[in-house]
Structure formats: C-alpha cells, structure tokens
Scaffold this motif. Structure first.
Motif, PDB file in Angstrom:
ATOM      1  N   ILE A  17     -13.988 -14.633   9.090  1.00 50.45           N
ATOM      2  CA  ILE A  17     -13.320 -14.879   7.810  1.00 50.45           C
ATOM      3  C   ILE A  17     -14.294 -14.484   6.723  1.00 50.45           C
ATOM      4  O   ILE A  17     -15.453 -14.905   6.736  1.00 50.45           O
ATOM      5  N   VAL A  18     -13.837 -13.679   5.771  1.00 48.40           N
ATOM      6  CA  VAL A  18     -14.660 -13.293   4.622  1.00 48.40           C
ATOM      7  C   VAL A  18     -13.943 -13.739   3.363  1.00 48.40           C
ATOM      8  O   VAL A  18     -12.891 -13.191   3.014  1.00 48.40           O
ATOM      9  N   THR A  19     -14.484 -14.754   2.674  1.00 51.20           N
ATOM     10  CA  THR A  19     -13.886 -15.167   1.417  1.00 51.20           C
ATOM     11  C   THR A  19     -14.302 -14.175   0.325  1.00 51.20           C
ATOM     12  O   THR A  19     -15.385 -13.602   0.375  1.00 51.20           O
ATOM     13  N   GLY A  20     -13.411 -13.986  -0.644  1.00 53.43           N
ATOM     14  CA  GLY A  20     -13.670 -12.955  -1.642  1.00 53.43           C
ATOM     15  C   GLY A  20     -13.699 -11.581  -1.002  1.00 53.43           C
ATOM     16  O   GLY A  20     -14.403 -10.683  -1.462  1.00 53.43           O
ATOM     17  N   GLY A  21     -12.910 -11.406   0.060  1.00 54.74           N
ATOM     18  CA  GLY A  21     -13.000 -10.209   0.886  1.00 54.74           C
ATOM     19  C   GLY A  21     -12.485  -8.935   0.261  1.00 54.74           C
ATOM     20  O   GLY A  21     -12.626  -7.866   0.865  1.00 54.74           O
ATOM     21  N   SER A  22     -11.909  -9.029  -0.929  1.00 56.50           N
ATOM     22  CA  SER A  22     -11.484  -7.813  -1.623  1.00 56.50           C
ATOM     23  C   SER A  22     -12.414  -7.472  -2.779  1.00 56.50           C
ATOM     24  O   SER A  22     -12.161  -6.536  -3.537  1.00 56.50           O
ATOM     25  N   ILE A  77     -18.765  -7.124  -3.215  1.00 55.71           N
ATOM     26  CA  ILE A  77     -19.569  -7.241  -2.002  1.00 55.71           C
ATOM     27  C   ILE A  77     -18.687  -7.617  -0.821  1.00 55.71           C
ATOM     28  O   ILE A  77     -18.911  -7.183   0.310  1.00 55.71           O
ATOM     29  N   GLY A  78     -17.653  -8.397  -1.066  1.00 55.21           N
ATOM     30  CA  GLY A  78     -16.781  -8.853   0.006  1.00 55.21           C
ATOM     31  C   GLY A  78     -16.117  -7.730   0.772  1.00 55.21           C
ATOM     32  O   GLY A  78     -16.082  -7.743   2.010  1.00 55.21           O
ATOM     33  N   ARG A  79     -15.601  -6.740   0.062  1.00 53.30           N
ATOM     34  CA  ARG A  79     -14.915  -5.667   0.775  1.00 53.30           C
ATOM     35  C   ARG A  79     -15.855  -4.859   1.662  1.00 53.30           C
ATOM     36  O   ARG A  79     -15.515  -4.591   2.824  1.00 53.30           O
ATOM     37  N   PRO A  80     -17.037  -4.446   1.184  1.00 57.50           N
ATOM     38  CA  PRO A  80     -17.957  -3.776   2.107  1.00 57.50           C
ATOM     39  C   PRO A  80     -18.331  -4.649   3.305  1.00 57.50           C
ATOM     40  O   PRO A  80     -18.527  -4.127   4.411  1.00 57.50           O
ATOM     41  N   VAL A  81     -18.437  -5.968   3.108  1.00 55.62           N
ATOM     42  CA  VAL A  81     -18.708  -6.860   4.227  1.00 55.62           C
ATOM     43  C   VAL A  81     -17.552  -6.818   5.226  1.00 55.62           C
ATOM     44  O   VAL A  81     -17.759  -6.731   6.443  1.00 55.62           O
ATOM     45  N   VAL A  83     -10.439 -11.641   8.743  1.00 52.80           N
ATOM     46  CA  VAL A  83      -9.456 -12.230   7.842  1.00 52.80           C
ATOM     47  C   VAL A  83     -10.001 -12.110   6.426  1.00 52.80           C
ATOM     48  O   VAL A  83     -11.067 -12.651   6.113  1.00 52.80           O
ATOM     49  N   VAL A  84      -9.283 -11.383   5.602  1.00 53.99           N
ATOM     50  CA  VAL A  84      -9.669 -11.164   4.207  1.00 53.99           C
ATOM     51  C   VAL A  84      -9.076 -12.305   3.377  1.00 53.99           C
ATOM     52  O   VAL A  84      -7.874 -12.331   3.108  1.00 53.99           O
ATOM     53  N   ALA A  85      -9.903 -13.253   2.977  1.00 54.21           N
ATOM     54  CA  ALA A  85      -9.443 -14.376   2.166  1.00 54.21           C
ATOM     55  C   ALA A  85      -9.592 -14.019   0.697  1.00 54.21           C
ATOM     56  O   ALA A  85     -10.662 -13.578   0.266  1.00 54.21           O
ATOM     57  N   TYR A  86      -8.526 -14.205  -0.084  1.00 51.01           N
ATOM     58  CA  TYR A  86      -8.552 -13.798  -1.490  1.00 51.01           C
ATOM     59  C   TYR A  86      -7.733 -14.775  -2.316  1.00 51.01           C
ATOM     60  O   TYR A  86      -6.866 -15.486  -1.800  1.00 51.01           O
ATOM     61  N   GLY A 124      -6.965 -13.655  -5.840  1.00 52.06           N
ATOM     62  CA  GLY A 124      -6.453 -12.885  -6.962  1.00 52.06           C
ATOM     63  C   GLY A 124      -5.440 -11.828  -6.574  1.00 52.06           C
ATOM     64  O   GLY A 124      -4.312 -12.127  -6.189  1.00 52.06           O
ATOM     65  N   SER A 125      -5.865 -10.578  -6.624  1.00 57.21           N
ATOM     66  CA  SER A 125      -4.964  -9.444  -6.461  1.00 57.21           C
ATOM     67  C   SER A 125      -4.580  -9.228  -4.997  1.00 57.21           C
ATOM     68  O   SER A 125      -5.425  -8.917  -4.156  1.00 57.21           O
ATOM     69  N   GLU A 126      -3.287  -9.368  -4.718  1.00 60.60           N
ATOM     70  CA  GLU A 126      -2.792  -9.062  -3.376  1.00 60.60           C
ATOM     71  C   GLU A 126      -2.964  -7.581  -3.064  1.00 60.60           C
ATOM     72  O   GLU A 126      -3.270  -7.209  -1.923  1.00 60.60           O
ATOM     73  N   GLU A 127      -2.797  -6.740  -4.079  1.00 61.47           N
ATOM     74  CA  GLU A 127      -2.936  -5.299  -3.874  1.00 61.47           C
ATOM     75  C   GLU A 127      -4.341  -4.946  -3.396  1.00 61.47           C
ATOM     76  O   GLU A 127      -4.500  -4.168  -2.446  1.00 61.47           O
ATOM     77  N   ARG A 128      -5.351  -5.512  -4.017  1.00 62.78           N
ATOM     78  CA  ARG A 128      -6.732  -5.213  -3.601  1.00 62.78           C
ATOM     79  C   ARG A 128      -7.014  -5.735  -2.198  1.00 62.78           C
ATOM     80  O   ARG A 128      -7.713  -5.089  -1.408  1.00 62.78           O
ATOM     81  N   ALA A 129      -6.467  -6.900  -1.882  1.00 58.53           N
ATOM     82  CA  ALA A 129      -6.669  -7.447  -0.541  1.00 58.53           C
ATOM     83  C   ALA A 129      -6.021  -6.558   0.510  1.00 58.53           C
ATOM     84  O   ALA A 129      -6.602  -6.284   1.569  1.00 58.53           O
ATOM     85  N   GLN A 130      -4.823  -6.084   0.222  1.00 60.92           N
ATOM     86  CA  GLN A 130      -4.143  -5.206   1.172  1.00 60.92           C
ATOM     87  C   GLN A 130      -4.840  -3.854   1.290  1.00 60.92           C
ATOM     88  O   GLN A 130      -4.837  -3.240   2.355  1.00 60.92           O
ATOM     89  N   GLU A 131      -5.468  -3.413   0.212  1.00 62.60           N
ATOM     90  CA  GLU A 131      -6.253  -2.182   0.286  1.00 62.60           C
ATOM     91  C   GLU A 131      -7.425  -2.350   1.244  1.00 62.60           C
ATOM     92  O   GLU A 131      -7.758  -1.428   1.998  1.00 62.60           O
ATOM     93  N   ALA A 132      -8.045  -3.516   1.229  1.00 60.62           N
ATOM     94  CA  ALA A 132      -9.142  -3.780   2.165  1.00 60.62           C
ATOM     95  C   ALA A 132      -8.635  -3.787   3.600  1.00 60.62           C
ATOM     96  O   ALA A 132      -9.273  -3.223   4.502  1.00 60.62           O
ATOM     97  N   VAL A 133      -7.491  -4.425   3.830  1.00 59.86           N
ATOM     98  CA  VAL A 133      -6.906  -4.453   5.174  1.00 59.86           C
ATOM     99  C   VAL A 133      -6.566  -3.041   5.632  1.00 59.86           C
ATOM    100  O   VAL A 133      -6.852  -2.656   6.778  1.00 59.86           O
ATOM    101  N   THR A 134      -5.980  -2.252   4.738  1.00 57.42           N
ATOM    102  CA  THR A 134      -5.600  -0.876   5.091  1.00 57.42           C
ATOM    103  C   THR A 134      -6.829  -0.043   5.429  1.00 57.42           C
ATOM    104  O   THR A 134      -6.814   0.745   6.384  1.00 57.42           O
TER     105      THR A 134
END
Length: 244
Positions: free
Chosen positions: A9-14, A17-21, A33-36, A38-48
C-alpha cells in the motif's frame, strides 16, 4: 496473470514521490494499492502506468485522517490481493509560514494529514501486516535543518520520527521492519510550488552534491527497505545529498 506474492500500500500514491514509489515497487514484482485522497484521474494514471508496464495495481480513495477510511483501505487491499506486506506513507501536505502568522486551521489540517494520518495507517499496519513485512513512514530533513517558516511542518514530521522509532521497538518478535525516510530538497511539485527561482537555486546549491534530489533518488532507498534491507530497522534515514 498470477497474483504477486507480496502486496504494498502506498499512501499519496499519485503524488510527486508516491507515484515513482508505486511504479518502482510494481516493477519489483509487488501488487500495489494506490491510496489517494484527491484526484481520481491522477490515481488512475498511476494504475495505468503500472499495468501497461506489466505490473499489478489498483486505486483506493479515502481520508487518511479517518479511522474508517484507513480500515477500509486495508480491507480492500486484502480482498484484492490476500494480504499486505509493505506500507509506504508518502502522503503529506506542506504549508509554510512563520509561527507568529501561522493560521491554526492550516496547522490542524497539516497535523491531520501528516501526523494523524501516519499514526492511523501505522496502527492499521501493525494489526494487519504479514510477517516479513515493512512499514516506511516519510519525514523530512527539515526536522533537523530548522529552516525559518517550516516550524509547523517540521513539527508534524518530528512526530512521525518519534512514532516510527517507538513502533519499531513495539514490534519486537514480529519480523516487521519500521523505518522513516527523510528526504531533503527534492524536485517534486510539493517542494517547487510557490518558491521563487532564487530560493530553489539556493537550496539546490546547499548539498555537497550541488543539486536537488530527484524522486528516483528516494525510490532507490524505498525499494531497498521494502525488499532486501531486512537488517535496517528503527531508523530515520536522510536522503538529502549530505545537506546536513
């Protein structure tokens, strides 16, 4: 596709620093698991980005200052992947002002995210993480640099340091490591936002290596502590190019 044997689990995952982690841990073979909040779009970009590279990831939204949301985050990780092995707390906000003019509502908001959020996630980690796991909290080198206007932010991160050091000792016998990563000036949106160029240049020149850190500089340490670094425990590790 086979489900990865280890789960993070990475909090602030989008975030900066979170996304590179997220991407690095996924590249190392963990389901993430990308925990976020704020922006759902940014979180989904990390997942993609992870899935397009052949990895496994999902996103879960929640308020880390809310006990129920934190419990649900772990519930969803366990439901999706069977358990949790690594937790990385990169989520945080930074609001700067001299103490004399610092708004108390801003102070409370920063405490809720940086300190209360880290406490709640750490507590849930203790209850759920599998043996052989790792908890990595995020602090900051400003705790010891004592820079003007960083007092409230540094106070929240100093609390994270204390929580981490005690928790590592409370987990005696569990084979779970607990450490804090404390970056120095790192070229992320959180760091760069609102800073005049002369301030950025001055901070970049401060370390003996004479540059700002990059998110990749930080993820190298995270990957080590999340994986092979099993003999590093109960430490605050400064990732700052030797600034102090």
């Amino acid at each position: 596709m086979t489900t990865p044997s280890r789960v993070a689990i990475v909090t602030g995952g989008s975030g900066g620093i979170g996304r590179p982690v997220v991407e690095r841990l996924a590249a190392d073979g963990l389901a993430v698991v990308v925990a976020y909040s704020g922006s759902e779009e940014r979180a989904q970009e990390a997942v993609t980005a992870v899935t397009e590279a052949g990895g496994t990831a999902t996103a879960v939204r929640g308020d880390l200052g809310d006990e129920a949301d934190v419990a649900r985050l772990f519930d969803e990780a366990e439901a999706a992947y069977g358990g949790v092995d690594v937790v990385v707390n990169t989520a945080g906000i930074m609001l700067l002002s001299p103490i004399a003019s610092f708004d108390v509502d801003d102070f409370d908001r920063m405490v809720r995210t940086n300190l209360r959020g880290t406490f709640l996630v750490s507590r849930e980690t203790v209850r759920r993480v599998r043996d052989g796991g790792a908890l990595l909290n995020f602090s900051s080198s400003v705790v010891k640099l004592a820079l003007p206007e960083y007092s409230a932010y540094a106070a929240t991160k100093g609390g994270v340091d204390a929580l981490t050091l005690v928790l590592a000792r409370e987990l005696r016998g569990r084979d779970v490591t607990v450490n804090t990563v404390a970056p120095g000036p790192t070229a992320t949106p959180l760091f760069l936002d609102g800073k005049p160029q002369d301030v950025v240049d001055r901070l970049a020149a401060a370390p003996p290596l004479e540059r700002l850190g990059t998110p990749d500089d930080v993820t190298e340490l995270v990957a080590f502590l999340a994986g092979p670094g099993r003999w590093v425990n109960g430490q605050v590790l400064y990732v700052n190019g030797g600034i102090a």
